[in-house]
Write an enzyme that holds these catalytic residues in place. Sequence first.
Site, PDB file in Angstrom:
ATOM      1  N   LEU A  70       0.590   9.028  10.069  1.00  0.00           N
ATOM      2  CA  LEU A  70       0.624   8.548   8.686  1.00  0.00           C
ATOM      3  C   LEU A  70      -0.359   9.294   7.782  1.00  0.00           C
ATOM      4  CD1 LEU A  70       1.049   4.715   9.298  1.00  0.00           C
ATOM      5  CD2 LEU A  70       2.796   6.386   8.659  1.00  0.00           C
ATOM      6  N   LYS A  71      -1.065  10.255   8.334  1.00  0.00           N
ATOM      7  CA  LYS A  71      -1.900  11.177   7.547  1.00  0.00           C
ATOM      8  C   LYS A  71      -2.801  10.436   6.550  1.00  0.00           C
ATOM      9  CE  LYS A  71       1.666  14.752   7.939  1.00  0.00           C
ATOM     10  NZ  LYS A  71       2.691  13.913   8.624  1.00  0.00           N
ATOM     11  N   PHE A  72      -3.635   9.572   7.062  1.00  0.00           N
ATOM     12  CA  PHE A  72      -4.483   8.751   6.203  1.00  0.00           C
ATOM     13  C   PHE A  72      -5.429   9.615   5.364  1.00  0.00           C
ATOM     14  CE2 PHE A  72      -3.605   6.023   9.959  1.00  0.00           C
ATOM     15  CZ  PHE A  72      -2.825   5.076   9.309  1.00  0.00           C
ATOM     16  N   ILE A  75     -10.740   7.219   0.082  1.00  0.00           N
ATOM     17  CA  ILE A  75     -12.196   7.267   0.068  1.00  0.00           C
ATOM     18  C   ILE A  75     -12.694   6.902   1.465  1.00  0.00           C
ATOM     19  CG2 ILE A  75     -12.318   6.738  -2.395  1.00  0.00           C
ATOM     20  CD1 ILE A  75     -13.138   3.885  -1.609  1.00  0.00           C
TER      21      ILE A  75
END
Length: 241
Positions: A70-72, A75
């Site tokens: 999910l390629k987080f 911040i």
Amino acid sequence: MSRAPLPLRDDERLIFALDVPDRVQALDWVERLGDSVAFYKIGMELLASGEYFQVLDELARRDKRVFVDLKFFDIPATAAAVIKRLSQWPVSYATIHGWHPAMMEACAAANSSDMRLLAVTVLTSMGRPDLAQMGIDREPVDVVVERALAAQAAGIDGVIASGQEAGPIRAATGAGFSIVCPGIRPGGPVGDDQKRTVGVAQAFADGADAIVIGRPIRLAADPQAAARAIQQEIASALAAR
């Protein structure tokens, strides 16, 4: 500090990209592939179905490894909170973006399980012209290696990167860093949206720990036979290195 690569069996080094829109189709593929695939990647398309974690649970119940792709990217505090929650699930790999050292450090610190975090370097669908459009006028391999080293310094366990860069990454990071390669094309390039592709044997010869394959299996006349043929090629490549 980066953790050692997962102790994978040879048959777990093939990861099938379960790029389907819902739970029914996902589990149908798991049934069709049977014991020819032991490791599945689940990504954004399935997330949009609202059934993502049901599929994750089903895969775990069937003793399959799971790669959460999910390629987080957020911040540091938010990304770390997600990784902390995700580490409570039976996940082997998860992806985060490899663009933000502080975020990577926070994610590494938040991971309380055996899950290995992989930093996304440069997507295999991108070439130098695509990077130039983003203001990065450099060869993909140079950007990938730079991001791999930054990920390693941040305590991330490995990267997901094209097999074309597996050799330079391995040379730069050493043996204790995970390299997972998508965009693998067993029969050579097929004219799809993947630009930086290699074959199975080349990826492992250059140091890959695992490969991700979707369409070459999914579009095959006999997907299970295609997966078994790839498994045989992996076994031969591992024996030769």
